[in-house]
Design a protein around this motif. Structure first.
Motif: not given
Length: 696
Positions: A423-431, A491-492, A502-504, A535-539
């Motif tokens: 499952a993948q969750v992107f930076q901006f909403p996909v609904v 949903r992810g 996977l979280f972007d 989990y991808v982040t620059h924070d």
């Protein structure tokens, strides 16, 4: 419509065939009954069909009690192991026969026969007789005769058992398509775990007349509730070994050890039985976490591209399934290795250019890394460092220019995203704007034919987690960006059977207060289900608070993978020192002489001796380990920043910036001061890479 078995049992002349069973099958679901011969599969099917009556319990169909109802009065169709067709009739006449017995009109019969024949790809054969057909075509004819009358419940009792391998393969592909087209409840009995996995939907495992577990097929396979379910849902047989957990350490048998990870981290200390599948055994030690066992070879069976290795470990008999041809002499003592399941990136690199000329053309530089099953990882780095590219390669959205991606020991480099079970969750909403929040969350489960009752329960759990219980029936259109992103997150996470989530940068559009809550919930979800999460982040706050291990990337290269503590205390690269921490690590030009560093004529003692450094030498020390003192480096204080919980002193030494973190209330000189460093906290770098002390 729903089929419900409530406390149903069946005994014949004092012998129990089916123990009291509660089972609910929802309309439009595929349900596999998996178990060995005499486990009770056929007995349970006959009770569902009405061919036998239960000794205890009730059976409800669409809310109606049908316990004593005759089979001919139920909308039930059954296909047996040995296909039954009328040899003197054509295929058309075979399919039409149930409707003629029901007294249907000619036009209705013709329409139903042709629609059913088209669904089962029998239209070109309607005028032929069954004996003129292949075995697979004859079984499809029998299935068509069962489906043509519009049965709400279709029971298939090992329907492919008597077909050859290729015909079974052909029909295994077709049956899910037929099921989806029919909209009925399908119940499929089999002894083969592989067949259950291919059919999907739900699986009930049976053993000696008991249903040991029922749920979504991938979940039952991946997380068997007990050892008996694991034995039933495994071919070759599941291997077992006693296991003791103490603190964060696992001991297998008497001699093998491994750190607790994934779901085992949350187990109480004590004795357990560990199980692992045959394909988790390897003959060679690979990168990543493995457990080594000494075994005796009992013999090998070579199938062509694979070898079954029969092993004895103490009093336990095991089977290993390894790739390649490995003839081994019976009685040989050998070490085998059990891999903790993992994602492996082998010799991986990627360029977006069609013909890259050199390293500078690669967005991802060559890397070899292992991600352990059940780990929580964060990919951390500045924008453009290659984090999203790496995530998209793992998910299958991008094929790497070179190298391989393996899930366990399976090469998925060329596998589609849908085959990787992630499952993948992107930076901006996909609904889906036209769907309700509830339908958005339920979509991945419905798409896999999950049981509606399970879907409702799971959607409720996720809605509570993301704080959207009150708006489940609202359309997604018109919701705020952060509300839509919460739907994407939900949903992810709604599927329990995924290999990885996977979280972007998923919290970019979420308000700060909700970020803290969702990070806490993600950690809780990870502890509960043991999914591998990346989990991808620059924070850095997100990375360090979420992950067990953080992967720091810089200019397309992984420069360090480690725990938050390791990244803070011993950064392996100067970029890690700079990027982790606020302020980042102080990096000062130096000359290294044994156990001393010389900075513009000032000697700084080190905690260990170092070999001569070739190239650019620096020392690194965190602002937290810098003290204002009467001795040490002379600095000029440029400014002091009060951030509430402490103060940050911004100073300069010989044209180089230097920061110190000091507690509130400490008196500071106006401009000039001296600083010293905690000796044990100084790191030495050569050409940006950390140097190990001598003897380390």
């Amino acid at each position: 419509m729903t089929l419900e078995l409530k406390g149903v049992s069946r005994s014949v002349t004092g012998r129990v065939h089916i123990h009291p069973t509660d089972l609910t099958l929802q309309n439009g679901t595929m349900n596999v009954l998996l178990g060995p011969t005499l486990a009770g599969k056929t007995s349970l099917m006959r009770l569902m069909a009405g061919l036998d009556q239960p000794t205890t319990g009730r059976i409800h169909w669409a809310g109606r009690d049908v316990t004593g109802m005759k089979v001919q009065d139920r909308k039930v169709a059954m296909v047996y192991q040995q296909f039954i067709n009328y040899p003197g009739m054509t295929v058309y006449e075979n399919i039409a026969s149930p409707l003629r017995l029901m007294g249907k009109g000619r036009e209705e019969i013709d329409r139903a026969v042709r629609e059913t024949a088209e669904m089962l790809r029998l239209t070109p054969m309607l005028t032929r007789k069954p004996l003129e057909l292949s075995g697979g075509q004859q079984q499809r004819c029998a299935l068509a005769r069962a489906l043509v009358k519009g049965a709400g419940l279709v029971l298939l009792d090992e329907p492919l058992a008597n077909l050859d391998y290729k015909l079974r393969e052909e029909l295994r592909i077709e049956i899910p398509r037929i099921f989806e087209a029919s909209g009925a409840i399908f119940v499929y009995a089999t002894t083969e775990p592989e067949e259950a996995l291919l059919l999907g939907g739900n699986t009930a495992t049976l053993w000696e007349g008991r249903v040991t577990q029922f749920g979504p097929t991938p979940s039952v396979y991946r997380l068997p509730a007990d050892a008996q379910t694991a034995r039933v849902f495994s071919d070759p047989p599941m291997n077992f070994v006693p296991c003791r957990k103490e603190a964060q350490r696992l001991t297998f048998g008497d001699e093998a050890h491994a750190p607790a990870q994934g779901a085992s981290v949350g187990l109480a200390d004590g004795l357990y039985m560990a199980g692992f599948r045959a394909n988790h055994i390897t003959l060679n030690r690979h990168n990543g976490e493995v457990v080594e066992f000494r075994c005796t070879v009992g013999g090998t069976e070579i199938t062509g591209s694979e070898t079954f290795v029969h092993l004895t470990h103490g009093t336990d008999r095991w089977v290993g399934l390894v790739h390649g041809v490995h003839p081994m002499q019976a009685g040989t003592q050998t070490s085998v290795f059990v891999e903790m399941s993992q994602i492996t990136l082998s010799n991986l690199a990627h360029s977006y250019l069609p013909n890259p000329k050199g390293e500078g053309d690669f967005a991802l530089k060559e890397m070899d890394h292992v991600w352990q099953d059940g780990g929580a990882y964060a990919l951390l780095g500045a924008s453009g460092c290659g984090k999203t590219t790496l995530l998209n390669i793992i998910s299958g959205l991008v094929r790497p220019s070179q190298g391989r991606v393996l899930f366990g020991d399976r090469d998925v480099t060329d596998a589609a995203t849908t085959e990787r079970n992630i499952a993948q969750v992107f930076q901006f909403p996909v609904v889906y704007d036209t769907m309700t929040v509830r339908d958005n969350l339920a979509f991945p489960l419905r798409n896999r034919g999950m049981d509606p009752a399970y879907i409702a329960k799971r959607v409720g759990q996720i809605a509570r987690m993301i704080g959207m219980e009150d708006i489940l029936n609202r359309k997604a259109r018109g919701l705020t960006a952060d509300a839509k992103q919460k739907i994407s997150l939900g949903r992810g996470m709604v599927r329990e059977d995924v290999n990885a989530i996977l979280f972007d940068e998923p919290l970019t559009v979420i308000d700060p207060h909700m970020k803290w809550e969702l990070r806490t919930q993600l950690k809780s979800l990870h502890r509960e289900f043991g999914h591998t999460m990346i989990y991808v982040t620059h924070d850095q706050t997100e990375a360090l608070t979420f992950a067990d291990k953080v992967v720091v990337m810089h200019e397309g290269r992984v420069v360090q993978m480690g725990t938050p503590e390791e990244l803070f205390e011993t950064p392996e690269h100067t970029f890690v020192g700079y990027f982790i921490g606020s302020p980042g690590m102080n990096l000062l030009e130096a000359e290294i002489h044994g156990a001393e560093a010389r900075l513009q004529g000032v000697t700084v003692p080190l905690d260990a001796r170092y070999a001569p450094v070739v190239g650019r030498a620096q020392i690194g020390v965190r602002p937290e380990y810098v003290q204002i003192s009467d001795q040490g480096l002379p600095v000029t204080i440029r400014r002091v920043e009060d951030v509430g919980r402490h103060r940050i002193v911004r100073a300069e030494f010989g044209g180089q910036s230097l920061s110190a973190i000091l507690p509130e209330g400490m008196t500071l000189p106006a401009t000039d001061a001296r600083v010293s460093f905690a000796r044990a906290k100084i790191n030495v770098y050569a050409n940006d890479w950390r140097v190990q002390p001598m003897g380390a």
